[in-house]
Scaffold this motif. Structure first.
Motif, PDB file in Angstrom:
ATOM      1  N   SER A 128       0.843  -1.203   0.000  1.00 49.70           N
ATOM      2  CA  SER A 128       0.000   0.000   0.000  1.00 49.70           C
ATOM      3  C   SER A 128       0.874   1.248   0.000  1.00 49.70           C
ATOM      4  CB  SER A 128      -0.917   0.008   1.228  1.00 49.70           C
ATOM      5  OG  SER A 128      -1.866  -1.030   1.165  1.00 49.70           O
ATOM      6  N   VAL A 129       1.930   1.246   0.834  1.00 46.48           N
ATOM      7  CA  VAL A 129       2.868   2.369   0.850  1.00 46.48           C
ATOM      8  C   VAL A 129       3.614   2.469  -0.479  1.00 46.48           C
ATOM      9  CG1 VAL A 129       4.942   3.302   1.967  1.00 46.48           C
ATOM     10  CG2 VAL A 129       3.120   2.306   3.360  1.00 46.48           C
ATOM     11  N   MET A 130       3.971   1.322  -1.050  1.00 43.98           N
ATOM     12  CA  MET A 130       4.648   1.324  -2.343  1.00 43.98           C
ATOM     13  C   MET A 130       3.754   1.913  -3.427  1.00 43.98           C
ATOM     14  SD  MET A 130       6.622  -2.359  -2.287  1.00 43.98           S
ATOM     15  CE  MET A 130       6.833  -2.335  -4.060  1.00 43.98           C
ATOM     16  N   GLU A 131       2.476   1.571  -3.411  1.00 44.08           N
ATOM     17  CA  GLU A 131       1.562   2.103  -4.421  1.00 44.08           C
ATOM     18  C   GLU A 131       1.466   3.619  -4.326  1.00 44.08           C
ATOM     19  OE1 GLU A 131      -2.826   1.298  -6.354  1.00 44.08           O
ATOM     20  OE2 GLU A 131      -1.649  -0.256  -5.367  1.00 44.08           O
ATOM     21  N   SER A 132       1.442   4.136  -3.104  1.00 46.22           N
ATOM     22  CA  SER A 132       1.410   5.583  -2.925  1.00 46.22           C
ATOM     23  C   SER A 132       2.673   6.221  -3.498  1.00 46.22           C
ATOM     24  CB  SER A 132       1.279   5.921  -1.429  1.00 46.22           C
ATOM     25  OG  SER A 132       1.229   7.309  -1.228  1.00 46.22           O
ATOM     26  N   GLY A 133       3.822   5.584  -3.264  1.00 37.81           N
ATOM     27  CA  GLY A 133       5.072   6.100  -3.813  1.00 37.81           C
ATOM     28  C   GLY A 133       5.107   6.068  -5.330  1.00 37.81           C
ATOM     29  N   ILE A 134       4.507   5.051  -5.922  1.00 31.95           N
ATOM     30  CA  ILE A 134       4.459   4.967  -7.382  1.00 31.95           C
ATOM     31  C   ILE A 134       3.610   6.096  -7.957  1.00 31.95           C
ATOM     32  CG2 ILE A 134       3.655   3.558  -9.328  1.00 31.95           C
ATOM     33  CD1 ILE A 134       4.398   1.086  -7.603  1.00 31.95           C
ATOM     34  N   PHE A 135       2.536   6.452  -7.274  1.00 30.50           N
ATOM     35  CA  PHE A 135       1.720   7.579  -7.736  1.00 30.50           C
ATOM     36  C   PHE A 135       2.518   8.889  -7.713  1.00 30.50           C
ATOM     37  CE2 PHE A 135      -2.250   5.057  -6.658  1.00 30.50           C
ATOM     38  CZ  PHE A 135      -2.644   4.944  -7.992  1.00 30.50           C
ATOM     39  N   VAL A 136       3.382   9.046  -6.713  1.00 34.55           N
ATOM     40  CA  VAL A 136       4.246  10.229  -6.670  1.00 34.55           C
ATOM     41  C   VAL A 136       5.206  10.214  -7.861  1.00 34.55           C
ATOM     42  CG1 VAL A 136       6.018  11.467  -5.360  1.00 34.55           C
ATOM     43  CG2 VAL A 136       4.097  10.414  -4.164  1.00 34.55           C
ATOM     44  N   ALA A 137       5.785   9.047  -8.145  1.00 34.35           N
ATOM     45  CA  ALA A 137       6.705   8.924  -9.285  1.00 34.35           C
ATOM     46  C   ALA A 137       5.993   9.221 -10.605  1.00 34.35           C
ATOM     47  CB  ALA A 137       7.301   7.521  -9.312  1.00 34.35           C
ATOM     48  N   MET A 138       4.756   8.771 -10.735  1.00 40.05           N
ATOM     49  CA  MET A 138       3.997   9.037 -11.954  1.00 40.05           C
ATOM     50  C   MET A 138       3.653  10.516 -12.075  1.00 40.05           C
ATOM     51  SD  MET A 138       1.555   5.651 -11.906  1.00 40.05           S
ATOM     52  CE  MET A 138       0.944   5.716 -13.585  1.00 40.05           C
ATOM     53  N   ALA A 139       3.391  11.168 -10.924  1.00 42.28           N
ATOM     54  CA  ALA A 139       3.139  12.609 -10.949  1.00 42.28           C
ATOM     55  C   ALA A 139       4.393  13.365 -11.365  1.00 42.28           C
ATOM     56  CB  ALA A 139       2.671  13.078  -9.570  1.00 42.28           C
ATOM     57  N   LEU A 140       5.549  12.889 -10.907  1.00 40.37           N
ATOM     58  CA  LEU A 140       6.819  13.495 -11.320  1.00 40.37           C
ATOM     59  C   LEU A 140       7.020  13.345 -12.824  1.00 40.37           C
ATOM     60  CD1 LEU A 140       9.649  14.715 -10.753  1.00 40.37           C
ATOM     61  CD2 LEU A 140      10.438  12.373 -10.302  1.00 40.37           C
ATOM     62  N   ASP A 141       6.723  12.156 -13.341  1.00 39.27           N
ATOM     63  CA  ASP A 141       6.850  11.921 -14.780  1.00 39.27           C
ATOM     64  C   ASP A 141       5.959  12.870 -15.578  1.00 39.27           C
ATOM     65  OD1 ASP A 141       7.432  10.205 -17.264  1.00 39.27           O
ATOM     66  OD2 ASP A 141       5.254  10.022 -17.071  1.00 39.27           O
ATOM     67  N   ARG A 142       4.709  13.046 -15.146  1.00 39.83           N
ATOM     68  CA  ARG A 142       3.793  13.959 -15.854  1.00 39.83           C
ATOM     69  C   ARG A 142       4.270  15.413 -15.736  1.00 39.83           C
ATOM     70  NH1 ARG A 142       2.225  12.483 -19.796  1.00 39.83           N
ATOM     71  NH2 ARG A 142       4.071  11.191 -19.454  1.00 39.83           N
ATOM     72  N   TYR A 143       4.826  15.765 -14.577  1.00 38.32           N
ATOM     73  CA  TYR A 143       5.329  17.132 -14.390  1.00 38.32           C
ATOM     74  C   TYR A 143       6.466  17.430 -15.371  1.00 38.32           C
ATOM     75  CZ  TYR A 143       8.069  20.920 -12.377  1.00 38.32           C
ATOM     76  OH  TYR A 143       8.792  22.073 -12.202  1.00 38.32           O
ATOM     77  N   PHE A 224       0.169   9.798   8.154  1.00 43.85           N
ATOM     78  CA  PHE A 224       0.267  11.236   7.880  1.00 43.85           C
ATOM     79  C   PHE A 224       1.624  11.644   7.314  1.00 43.85           C
ATOM     80  CE2 PHE A 224      -3.225  11.215  11.028  1.00 43.85           C
ATOM     81  CZ  PHE A 224      -4.174  11.865  10.260  1.00 43.85           C
ATOM     82  N   SER A 225       2.711  10.966   7.703  1.00 44.25           N
ATOM     83  CA  SER A 225       4.021  11.374   7.200  1.00 44.25           C
ATOM     84  C   SER A 225       4.301  10.807   5.812  1.00 44.25           C
ATOM     85  CB  SER A 225       5.136  10.935   8.165  1.00 44.25           C
ATOM     86  OG  SER A 225       5.214   9.522   8.232  1.00 44.25           O
ATOM     87  N   VAL A 226       3.919   9.554   5.600  1.00 42.47           N
ATOM     88  CA  VAL A 226       4.176   8.934   4.296  1.00 42.47           C
ATOM     89  C   VAL A 226       3.071   9.284   3.308  1.00 42.47           C
ATOM     90  CG1 VAL A 226       4.498   6.759   3.068  1.00 42.47           C
ATOM     91  CG2 VAL A 226       5.501   7.063   5.327  1.00 42.47           C
ATOM     92  N   ILE A 227       1.848   8.883   3.623  1.00 39.15           N
ATOM     93  CA  ILE A 227       0.735   9.152   2.713  1.00 39.15           C
ATOM     94  C   ILE A 227       0.474  10.653   2.608  1.00 39.15           C
ATOM     95  CG2 ILE A 227      -1.666   8.618   2.170  1.00 39.15           C
ATOM     96  CD1 ILE A 227       0.215   6.188   2.161  1.00 39.15           C
ATOM     97  N   GLY A 228       0.540  11.346   3.751  1.00 39.09           N
ATOM     98  CA  GLY A 228       0.309  12.785   3.741  1.00 39.09           C
ATOM     99  C   GLY A 228       1.323  13.530   2.887  1.00 39.09           C
ATOM    100  N   LEU A 229       2.617  13.176   3.022  1.00 43.93           N
ATOM    101  CA  LEU A 229       3.650  13.811   2.205  1.00 43.93           C
ATOM    102  C   LEU A 229       3.475  13.469   0.732  1.00 43.93           C
ATOM    103  CD1 LEU A 229       6.897  13.493   4.358  1.00 43.93           C
ATOM    104  CD2 LEU A 229       5.701  15.576   3.712  1.00 43.93           C
ATOM    105  N   ASP A 230       3.088  12.226   0.452  1.00 41.10           N
ATOM    106  CA  ASP A 230       2.872  11.833  -0.943  1.00 41.10           C
ATOM    107  C   ASP A 230       1.757  12.665  -1.570  1.00 41.10           C
ATOM    108  OD1 ASP A 230       4.855   9.995  -0.662  1.00 41.10           O
ATOM    109  OD2 ASP A 230       3.558   8.229  -0.666  1.00 41.10           O
TER     110      ASP A 230
END
Length: 332
Positions: A128-143, A224-230
């Motif tokens: 679940s934490v990994m999936e959240s991190g992948i969404f951040v990586a995908m947002a970086l790619d789109r940016y 809050f620190s992991v998901i919230g930061l993501d």
């Protein structure tokens, strides 16, 4: 006489529970009992039908994404590599719970080994934490693709994508490891009933006959620190993306560029809304029925893995075109 420790009791739900007089500490119980969905035991078979359909669609859809990306050299780029990571994560997430859940619904096989329970809990929260991190990586790619398109291929090279994937994996494994270590060291009561379909962290912790505030606080810290930061990083990325999109000169250009982000936004909303609702309801929704907690927890782990391939398959033109070509070629 020494006072007995408090033990979470749900003896009114199923005859598996023991009386309070028999409550003792068990450092490492051999097995736990998973109830399934408390209060809806008579409907388990009917509930299993949509669950099974969603699981089958998740398996089929995510394997299809992996197959198409592997088959098509033109899709060997950062966006599709991240999409493959997401597909693998979704496969592990839903597979970590559904075989056991279906065995409860179909065969009333409720026992789960203590070590297997902790392993399931670790994989569940880690991915679940990994999936959240992948969404951040995908947002970086789109940016990068929208705000600095000329440097996209030089910034997000294959080694960089691999390092991002490794960082996402290590972060998930390291942050969730204390869940496992703490759950293993708590003393547990003789009441070994988990009112859930799977070994969710908070459901397991509630069986411990000890002060488990450390586990509760750490769970909130991760939330809050992991998901919230993501969520914060994704919001910042998409704020910049939207600013770049609305600065484009023509309406057609704005709509076309926005279309490349729409699938990612839909997937993000499906994941984070259900994840946050499930986690916060479990901790603070004391007046919410237990069966609603469990249903929401299962929806959170089944719906995003089912929807993600549909969202990306339909909204991403390159994948949709390759999928149509695949079926057209087989049909000729």
């Amino acid at each position: 006489m020494q006072e007995k420790p408090f033990c979470f009791s749900i003896g009114h739900l199923l005859p598996y529970s023991m009386s309070d007089s028999n409550t003792t500490d068990i450092t490492n119980p051999s097995t736990f009992i998973l109830l399934g969905i408390p209060g809806l035991e008579m409907a388990h078979v009917w509930i299993s039908i949509p669950f099974c359909i969603m699981y089958a669609l998740a398996i089929l859809g995510n394997f299809t994404i992996l197959f198409i990306v592997k088959r098509e050299p033109s899709l060997h780029g950062p966006m599709y590599y991240f999409l493959c990571m997401l597909a693998i994560t979704d496969l592990v997430l839903c597979t970590s719970i559904m075989p056991k859940t279906l065995s409860i619904f179909w065969f009333s096989y409720r026992e789960i080994n203590f070590s297997a329970c902790l392993t399931q809990m670790y994989f569940l929260h880690c991915f679940s934490v990994m999936e959240s991190g992948i969404f951040v990586a995908m947002a970086l790619d789109r940016y990068v693709a929208i705000c600095d398109p000329l440097r996209h291929s030089t910034i997000l090279t294959n080694p960089v994508v691999a390092k991002i994937g490794l960082a996402v994996m290590l972060r998930g494994g390291i942050f969730v490891l204390p869940y496992l270590l703490l759950a293993r060291q708590w003393p547990y009561c003789s009441n070994k009933i988990i009112p859930h379909t799977h070994c969710e962290h908070m459901a397991v912790v509630k069986l411990a006959c000890a002060d488990t505030r450390l586990s509760n606080y750490y769970g909130l810290f991760v939330l809050f620190s992991v998901i919230g930061l993501d969520v914060f990083f994704i919001t910042v990325s998409y704020t910049q993306i939207l600013r770049a999109i609305f600065s484009l000169p023509t309406k057609d250009a704005r709509l076309k560029t926005l279309g490349t982000c729409s699938s990612h936004l839909c997937a993000i909303l499906a994941f984070y809304i259900s994840a946050l609702f499930s986690s916060l309801t479990y901790r603070f929704g004391h007046n919410v029925d237990q069966h609603f907690h469990v249903l929401i927890a299962n929806v959170y782990l089944l719906v995003p893995p089912m929807l993600n391939p549909i969202i990306y398959g339909v909204r991403t033109k390159q994948i949709w075109d390759r999928l149509l070509q695949l079926f057209t070629h087989k049909g000729t």
